[in-house]
Design a protein around this motif. Structure first.
Motif, short mmCIF file in Angstrom:
data_model
loop_
_atom_site.label_atom_id
_atom_site.label_comp_id
_atom_site.label_asym_id
_atom_site.label_seq_id
_atom_site.Cartn_x
_atom_site.Cartn_y
_atom_site.Cartn_z
N ARG A 1 -6.84 -8.80 7.81
CA ARG A 1 -7.11 -7.94 8.96
C ARG A 1 -8.60 -7.89 9.25
O ARG A 1 -9.00 -7.22 10.21
N ASP B 1 1.09 7.15 9.95
CA ASP B 1 0.20 6.30 10.76
C ASP B 1 0.87 5.81 12.04
O ASP B 1 0.28 5.04 12.79
N GLN C 1 -11.54 -10.57 4.65
CA GLN C 1 -10.24 -10.89 4.03
C GLN C 1 -9.87 -12.34 4.31
O GLN C 1 -9.33 -13.04 3.44
N THR D 1 -4.97 5.23 5.16
CA THR D 1 -3.82 4.95 6.05
C THR D 1 -3.51 6.16 6.94
O THR D 1 -3.17 5.99 8.10
N ALA E 1 -7.18 4.12 9.47
CA ALA E 1 -8.32 3.25 9.13
C ALA E 1 -7.84 2.12 8.22
O ALA E 1 -6.78 2.23 7.59
N ARG F 1 6.36 7.31 10.04
CA ARG F 1 5.19 7.15 9.18
C ARG F 1 4.01 7.94 9.77
O ARG F 1 3.84 7.98 10.99
N ILE G 1 0.84 -1.21 0.00
CA ILE G 1 0.00 0.00 0.00
C ILE G 1 0.88 1.26 0.00
O ILE G 1 0.64 2.19 -0.76
N ARG H 1 -5.61 3.01 15.58
CA ARG H 1 -5.27 1.73 14.92
C ARG H 1 -5.43 0.56 15.89
O ARG H 1 -5.83 -0.53 15.50
P1 AMP Z 1 0.96 -1.94 8.36
O1 AMP Z 1 2.27 -1.51 7.81
O2 AMP Z 1 0.71 -3.42 8.17
O3 AMP Z 1 0.74 -1.52 9.77
O4 AMP Z 1 -0.17 -1.23 7.47
C1 AMP Z 1 -0.24 0.18 7.36
C2 AMP Z 1 -1.65 0.60 6.95
O5 AMP Z 1 -1.97 0.01 5.68
C3 AMP Z 1 -2.76 0.13 7.89
O6 AMP Z 1 -2.95 1.01 8.98
C4 AMP Z 1 -3.96 0.12 6.96
O7 AMP Z 1 -4.44 1.41 6.73
C5 AMP Z 1 -3.34 -0.39 5.66
N1 AMP Z 1 -3.39 -1.86 5.57
C6 AMP Z 1 -2.35 -2.74 5.57
N2 AMP Z 1 -2.79 -4.01 5.44
C7 AMP Z 1 -4.14 -3.94 5.36
C8 AMP Z 1 -5.17 -4.90 5.26
N3 AMP Z 1 -4.91 -6.22 5.20
N4 AMP Z 1 -6.46 -4.45 5.21
C9 AMP Z 1 -6.75 -3.14 5.24
N5 AMP Z 1 -5.83 -2.18 5.38
C10 AMP Z 1 -4.53 -2.56 5.43
#
Ligand code: AMP
Length: 207
Positions: free
Chosen positions: A88, A157, A92, A53, A57, A155, A35, A166
Motif C-alpha cells: 500500500r 473502518d 512496502q 485501523t 490510517a 467494521r 491485522i 481511507r
Molecule cells: P483492508 O481490509 O485491506 O481494507 O485493511 C484494513 C486496514 O488494515 C487498513 O485500513 C489499514 O489500516 C490496515 N492495512 C491493511 N493492509 C495494510 C498495508 N499493506 N499497509 C498498512 N496498513 C494496512
C-alpha cells in the motif's frame, strides 16, 4: 504465480481475490485480515494495530511487513499467492522488490463515489471473515453469515467518515504504485458484475 491486487478500499479486491484463489489454487493473503486477527487477540501488538485501523490510517510499514513475512513462510505459499491489500506504500513495494518476484499486478478501478456507496452497505463476519453487502451480495438470511451463522457486523473502518479518510490515504500513498508496476499491470473496470470482472482477470492473466 505471485499476484498483487491493487485498488481502493472497497474496490472489490477481497471478492476477486477469493475467485482467483479458487480458480488458480493459490492462497489469497489479505493483510487487512491478518491485522484484524491480530487485533482480535487483544495483545499489545493488536491494540497498537487497532489504533491505526480505527482511524482509517495505514499501519506502519515495518509492522505490516513483519506480519506478511511471517505469513509467506507458510507451506501453502510455495506455489504462489495473491496479495490483497499489500503493498500500500512505495516502501512496502520496495520490500517486495527485494524479497520476491511478482508476476502480475491486477488493478481494480472504481471511482470514489461508487466506493462510498458500496462501503456503506458492507457487512463482515467477525468469525470467518466472509464479506457480504446489503445490496450487492446479500447473505441468505439478513444479518447472518452464510458460512458460520455468526451475526454480521460493520467494521469500524467502514464507517462513513473513516471511508473518506481511507480514500484520501489511498490516493496519496497507494495510487502511486500504479506507476511502479506499470509494466506488469492489468487494469480492469471494477464497477461491473463480479463474475464478469473475475473472467476478465483470469483471461488477462493467461495472456
Ligand atoms: P483492508 O481490509 O485491506 O481494507 O485493511 C484494513 C486496514 O488494515 C487498513 O485500513 C489499514 O489500516 C490496515 N492495512 C491493511 N493492509 C495494510 C498495508 N499493506 N499497509 C498498512 N496498513 C494496512
Amino acid at each position: 504465480m505471485k499476484l498483487i491486487l491493487l485498488g481502493a478500499p472497497g474496490a472489490g479486491k477481497g471478492t476477486q481475490a477469493a475467485r482467483i484463489s479458487a480458480a488458480l489454487g493459490i492462497p489469497a493473503i489479505s493483510t487487512g485480515d491478518i491485522i484484524r486477527s491480530a487485533i482480535k487477540t487483544g495483545s499489545p501488538l493488536g491494540l497498537e494495530l487497532k489504533s491505526y485501523t480505527d482511524k482509517g490510517a495505514l499501519v506502519p510499514d515495518e509492522l505490516v511487513v513483519a506480519l506478511l513475512q511471517d505469513r509467506l513462510k507458510d507451506a501453502d505459499c510455495e506455489n504462489g499467492y495473491i496479495l490483497d491489500g499489500f503493498p500500500r506504500t512505495i516502501e512496502q513495494a520496495k520490500f517486495l522488490d527485494r524479497a520476491v518476484h511478482i508476476d502480475r499486478v491486477v488493478n481494480i478501478v472504481v471511482e470514489d463515489e461508487v466506493i462510498v456507496r458500496r462501503m456503506g452497505g458492507r457487512r463482515f463476519c467477525p468469525t470467518c471473515h466472509a464479506t457480504f453487502h446489503t445490496v450487492y451480495s446479500k447473505p441468505q438470511v439478513e444479518g447472518i453469515c452464510d458460512h458460520c451463522k455468526a451475526p454480521l457486523t460493520i467494521r469500524d473502518d467502514d464507517k462513513p467518515e473513516t471511508v473518506l479518510h481511507r480514500l484520501k490515504v489511498y490516493h496519496d500513498q497507494t495510487e502511486p504504485l500504479e506507476a511502479h508496476y506499470a509494466d506488469i499491470m492489468l487494469s480492469v473496470d471494477g464497477t461491473r458484475d463480479v463474475e464478469v470482472i473475475a473472467s476478465e482477470i483470469l483471461e488477462g492473466l493467461k495472456a
